[in-house]
Design a protein around this motif. Sequence first.
Motif, mmCIF file in Angstrom:
data_model
loop_
_atom_site.group_PDB
_atom_site.id
_atom_site.type_symbol
_atom_site.label_atom_id
_atom_site.label_comp_id
_atom_site.label_asym_id
_atom_site.label_seq_id
_atom_site.Cartn_x
_atom_site.Cartn_y
_atom_site.Cartn_z
ATOM 1 N N SER A 1 -14.602 -8.614 57.929
ATOM 2 C CA SER A 1 -14.296 -8.224 56.542
ATOM 3 C C SER A 1 -15.510 -8.410 55.634
ATOM 4 N N LEU A 2 -16.240 -9.505 55.820
ATOM 5 C CA LEU A 2 -17.400 -9.768 54.987
ATOM 6 C C LEU A 2 -18.496 -8.728 55.218
ATOM 7 N N GLU A 3 -18.663 -8.317 56.470
ATOM 8 C CA GLU A 3 -19.651 -7.272 56.773
ATOM 9 C C GLU A 3 -19.251 -5.944 56.146
ATOM 10 N N ARG A 4 -17.968 -5.641 56.180
ATOM 11 C CA ARG A 4 -17.490 -4.373 55.644
ATOM 12 C C ARG A 4 -17.797 -4.246 54.154
ATOM 13 N N PHE A 5 -17.749 -5.366 53.436
ATOM 14 C CA PHE A 5 -18.013 -5.347 52.001
ATOM 15 C C PHE A 5 -19.458 -5.730 51.654
ATOM 16 N N GLY A 6 -20.293 -5.871 52.677
ATOM 17 C CA GLY A 6 -21.707 -6.113 52.443
ATOM 18 C C GLY A 6 -22.089 -7.539 52.105
ATOM 19 N N HIS A 7 -21.169 -8.479 52.339
ATOM 20 C CA HIS A 7 -21.464 -9.869 52.023
ATOM 21 C C HIS A 7 -22.135 -10.602 53.180
ATOM 22 N N LEU A 8 -22.050 -10.046 54.367
ATOM 23 C CA LEU A 8 -22.612 -10.679 55.550
ATOM 24 C C LEU A 8 -23.164 -9.588 56.464
ATOM 25 N N PHE B 1 -26.220 -14.376 62.020
ATOM 26 C CA PHE B 1 -25.615 -13.895 60.775
ATOM 27 C C PHE B 1 -26.546 -14.178 59.594
ATOM 28 N N ARG B 2 -26.594 -13.231 58.660
ATOM 29 C CA ARG B 2 -27.377 -13.367 57.438
ATOM 30 C C ARG B 2 -26.532 -12.918 56.256
ATOM 31 N N LEU B 3 -26.871 -13.416 55.077
ATOM 32 C CA LEU B 3 -26.177 -12.965 53.874
ATOM 33 C C LEU B 3 -26.497 -11.495 53.622
ATOM 34 N N GLY B 4 -25.518 -10.755 53.137
ATOM 35 C CA GLY B 4 -25.666 -9.321 52.949
ATOM 36 C C GLY B 4 -26.137 -8.924 51.573
ATOM 37 N N PRO B 5 -26.448 -7.636 51.382
ATOM 38 C CA PRO B 5 -26.999 -7.133 50.114
ATOM 39 C C PRO B 5 -26.032 -7.216 48.942
#
Length: 221
Positions: A40-47, A55-59
Amino acid sequence: MERALTLLDCFDETSESLTLAELARRSGLYKSTILRLATSLERFGHLVRGSDGRFRLGPALWRLGSLYRRAFDLAETIRPELKVLVDETGETASFYVREGDARVCLYRRNSPKAMRHHLSEGARLSLEGGASAKVLLAFGDDPADHDAGVRASGHAISLGARDPEIAAIAVPVFGPGRRLRGALAVSGPLSRFDEALRTRALAALEAAAARLEARTPPPHE
Protein backbone atom coordinates in the motif's frame (compact mmCIF):
# COMPACT_ATOMS: atom_id res chain seq x y z
CA MET A 1 -2.59 3.36 9.69
CA GLU A 2 -0.56 3.41 12.90
CA ARG A 3 1.46 0.37 11.84
CA ALA A 4 2.21 1.95 8.45
CA LEU A 5 3.46 5.11 10.17
CA THR A 6 5.56 2.98 12.52
CA LEU A 7 7.17 1.46 9.45
CA LEU A 8 8.03 4.85 7.95
CA ASP A 9 9.39 6.02 11.27
CA CYS A 10 12.10 3.33 11.12
CA PHE A 11 14.10 5.43 8.68
CA ASP A 12 16.50 8.18 9.76
CA GLU A 13 19.52 10.04 8.41
CA THR A 14 21.81 7.11 9.23
CA SER A 15 19.49 4.47 7.73
CA GLU A 16 18.20 5.73 4.40
CA SER A 17 17.54 2.18 3.18
CA LEU A 18 16.59 -0.90 5.19
CA THR A 19 16.19 -4.61 4.54
CA LEU A 20 13.02 -6.49 5.41
CA ALA A 21 14.79 -8.00 8.42
CA GLU A 22 15.94 -4.58 9.63
CA LEU A 23 12.44 -3.16 9.29
CA ALA A 24 11.06 -6.10 11.26
CA ARG A 25 13.60 -5.58 14.03
CA ARG A 26 13.06 -1.84 14.27
CA SER A 27 9.28 -1.85 14.01
CA GLY A 28 8.54 -5.03 15.94
CA LEU A 29 6.17 -6.10 13.13
CA TYR A 30 6.05 -9.48 11.44
CA LYS A 31 7.69 -9.68 8.03
CA SER A 32 4.38 -10.73 6.46
CA THR A 33 2.71 -7.63 7.94
CA ILE A 34 5.50 -5.40 6.66
CA LEU A 35 5.19 -6.78 3.12
CA ARG A 36 1.44 -6.19 3.18
CA LEU A 37 1.84 -2.62 4.43
CA ALA A 38 4.67 -1.99 1.96
CA THR A 39 2.38 -2.80 -0.96
CA SER A 40 0.00 0.00 0.00
CA LEU A 41 2.81 2.42 0.85
CA GLU A 42 4.50 1.77 -2.50
CA ARG A 43 1.24 2.30 -4.36
CA PHE A 44 0.92 5.80 -2.88
CA GLY A 45 4.60 6.63 -3.33
CA HIS A 46 5.54 6.61 0.34
CA LEU A 47 7.92 3.67 0.06
CA VAL A 48 10.11 2.22 -2.69
CA ARG A 49 11.63 -1.24 -2.87
CA GLY A 50 14.79 -1.34 -4.97
CA SER A 51 16.13 -4.13 -7.14
CA ASP A 52 18.44 -5.03 -4.25
CA GLY A 53 15.38 -5.76 -2.09
CA ARG A 54 16.05 -2.85 0.26
CA PHE A 55 13.29 -0.41 1.16
CA ARG A 56 13.65 3.37 0.81
CA LEU A 57 11.35 6.30 1.49
CA GLY A 58 9.37 7.29 -1.58
CA PRO A 59 8.93 10.59 -3.46
CA ALA A 60 5.52 11.30 -1.92
CA LEU A 61 7.22 12.03 1.39
CA TRP A 62 9.47 14.61 -0.27
CA ARG A 63 6.39 16.33 -1.64
CA LEU A 64 4.69 16.31 1.75
CA GLY A 65 7.87 17.53 3.42
CA SER A 66 8.09 20.40 0.96
CA LEU A 67 4.49 21.36 1.71
CA TYR A 68 5.20 21.19 5.44
CA ARG A 69 8.18 23.52 5.13
CA ARG A 70 6.37 25.85 2.75
CA ALA A 71 3.59 26.28 5.31
CA PHE A 72 6.02 28.12 7.56
CA ASP A 73 6.83 30.55 4.74
CA LEU A 74 10.18 31.38 6.32
CA ALA A 75 12.85 29.89 4.06
CA GLU A 76 13.57 33.05 2.07
CA THR A 77 14.29 35.02 5.23
CA ILE A 78 15.86 32.32 7.41
CA ARG A 79 18.40 30.81 5.00
CA PRO A 80 20.30 34.08 4.49
CA GLU A 81 20.47 34.56 8.25
CA LEU A 82 21.85 31.04 8.72
CA LYS A 83 24.61 31.92 6.26
CA VAL A 84 25.39 35.09 8.21
CA LEU A 85 25.60 33.08 11.44
CA VAL A 86 27.98 30.55 9.89
CA ASP A 87 30.13 33.33 8.43
CA GLU A 88 30.30 35.14 11.79
CA THR A 89 30.86 32.14 14.05
CA GLY A 90 32.39 29.47 11.80
CA GLU A 91 29.95 26.95 13.31
CA THR A 92 26.75 25.26 12.16
CA ALA A 93 23.51 27.28 12.26
CA SER A 94 20.00 25.83 12.45
CA PHE A 95 16.35 26.77 12.84
CA TYR A 96 14.12 24.41 14.84
CA VAL A 97 10.37 24.23 15.34
CA ARG A 98 8.39 22.18 17.81
CA GLU A 99 6.26 19.38 16.44
CA GLY A 100 4.34 17.61 19.22
CA ASP A 101 6.82 16.04 21.63
CA ALA A 102 9.80 16.56 19.32
CA ARG A 103 11.77 19.33 17.65
CA VAL A 104 12.35 19.38 13.92
CA CYS A 105 15.39 20.85 12.22
CA LEU A 106 13.53 22.85 9.60
CA TYR A 107 16.48 24.71 8.07
CA ARG A 108 20.21 24.13 8.41
CA ARG A 109 23.54 25.46 7.18
CA ASN A 110 26.53 23.38 8.16
CA SER A 111 29.90 24.75 9.16
CA PRO A 112 32.57 24.63 6.43
CA LYS A 113 35.02 23.13 8.92
CA ALA A 114 35.95 19.47 8.63
CA MET A 115 35.07 18.82 12.28
CA ARG A 116 31.55 20.12 12.73
CA HIS A 117 28.08 19.35 14.04
CA HIS A 118 26.27 17.84 11.06
CA LEU A 119 22.52 17.17 10.95
CA SER A 120 20.09 16.83 8.07
CA GLU A 121 17.13 19.12 7.53
CA GLY A 122 13.94 17.41 8.60
CA ALA A 123 15.63 15.48 11.42
CA ARG A 124 13.44 14.93 14.49
CA LEU A 125 15.10 15.21 17.88
CA SER A 126 13.94 14.88 21.44
CA LEU A 127 12.87 17.84 23.54
CA GLU A 128 15.07 16.51 26.32
CA GLY A 129 18.36 18.41 26.42
CA GLY A 130 19.84 20.63 23.76
CA ALA A 131 19.75 24.43 23.64
CA SER A 132 17.05 24.66 20.98
CA ALA A 133 14.85 22.23 22.92
CA LYS A 134 15.19 24.37 26.04
CA VAL A 135 14.16 27.48 24.10
CA LEU A 136 11.16 25.79 22.46
CA LEU A 137 9.94 24.60 25.84
CA ALA A 138 10.69 27.79 27.78
CA PHE A 139 8.91 30.08 25.33
CA GLY A 140 6.17 27.67 24.23
CA ASP A 141 2.48 27.68 25.08
CA ASP A 142 2.61 25.36 28.09
CA PRO A 143 3.50 27.22 31.31
CA ALA A 144 4.50 23.91 32.89
CA ASP A 145 7.46 23.76 30.47
CA HIS A 146 8.68 27.28 31.15
CA ASP A 147 12.20 27.61 32.51
CA ALA A 148 12.45 30.89 34.41
CA GLY A 149 16.20 31.12 33.88
CA VAL A 150 15.97 30.67 30.11
CA ARG A 151 13.07 33.12 29.85
CA ALA A 152 14.92 35.73 31.91
CA SER A 153 18.18 35.47 29.94
CA GLY A 154 16.48 35.10 26.56
CA HIS A 155 18.68 32.22 25.47
CA ALA A 156 19.78 28.70 26.34
CA ILE A 157 23.15 26.97 26.29
CA SER A 158 23.85 23.25 26.22
CA LEU A 159 27.31 21.82 26.76
CA GLY A 160 27.24 18.14 25.92
CA ALA A 161 23.58 17.73 26.90
CA ARG A 162 22.34 15.67 23.93
CA ASP A 163 25.74 14.61 22.62
CA PRO A 164 28.76 14.72 24.96
CA GLU A 165 30.92 16.19 22.18
CA ILE A 166 28.50 18.89 20.99
CA ALA A 167 27.68 22.32 22.40
CA ALA A 168 25.03 24.77 21.29
CA ILE A 169 23.46 28.11 22.06
CA ALA A 170 19.94 29.09 20.96
CA VAL A 171 17.53 32.03 21.07
CA PRO A 172 13.79 32.27 20.36
CA VAL A 173 12.36 33.78 17.19
CA PHE A 174 8.96 35.41 17.68
CA GLY A 175 6.24 36.42 15.27
CA PRO A 176 3.44 38.97 15.68
CA GLY A 177 2.00 39.04 19.18
CA ARG A 178 5.19 37.50 20.58
CA ARG A 179 4.08 34.13 19.28
CA LEU A 180 7.00 31.70 19.21
CA ARG A 181 7.94 30.71 15.67
CA GLY A 182 11.01 28.61 16.46
CA ALA A 183 14.51 28.47 17.87
CA LEU A 184 17.62 29.76 16.13
CA ALA A 185 20.79 27.92 17.15
CA VAL A 186 24.54 27.78 16.60
CA SER A 187 26.22 24.46 17.41
CA GLY A 188 29.61 22.84 17.12
CA PRO A 189 32.24 20.70 18.82
CA LEU A 190 32.40 21.24 22.57
CA SER A 191 36.17 21.72 22.34
CA ARG A 192 35.68 24.95 20.35
CA PHE A 193 32.77 26.38 22.35
CA ASP A 194 34.79 28.46 24.77
CA GLU A 195 33.45 31.61 26.45
CA ALA A 196 34.66 33.86 23.63
CA LEU A 197 32.80 31.84 20.99
CA ARG A 198 29.66 31.65 23.13
CA THR A 199 29.69 35.44 23.55
CA ARG A 200 30.19 36.01 19.84
CA ALA A 201 27.55 33.45 18.88
CA LEU A 202 24.96 34.89 21.27
CA ALA A 203 25.42 38.40 19.88
CA ALA A 204 25.10 37.08 16.31
CA LEU A 205 22.02 35.03 17.19
CA GLU A 206 20.25 37.91 18.92
CA ALA A 207 20.92 40.19 15.94
CA ALA A 208 19.69 37.55 13.49
CA ALA A 209 16.54 36.88 15.56
CA ALA A 210 15.76 40.60 15.65
CA ARG A 211 16.07 40.86 11.87
CA LEU A 212 13.89 37.78 11.38
CA GLU A 213 11.21 39.08 13.72
CA ALA A 214 11.12 42.34 11.80
CA ARG A 215 10.53 40.48 8.53
CA THR A 216 8.51 37.44 9.68
CA PRO A 217 4.97 37.38 8.22
CA PRO A 218 1.97 36.53 10.41
CA PRO A 219 1.55 32.76 10.95
CA HIS A 220 -0.96 30.92 8.77
CA GLU A 221 -4.28 30.29 10.42
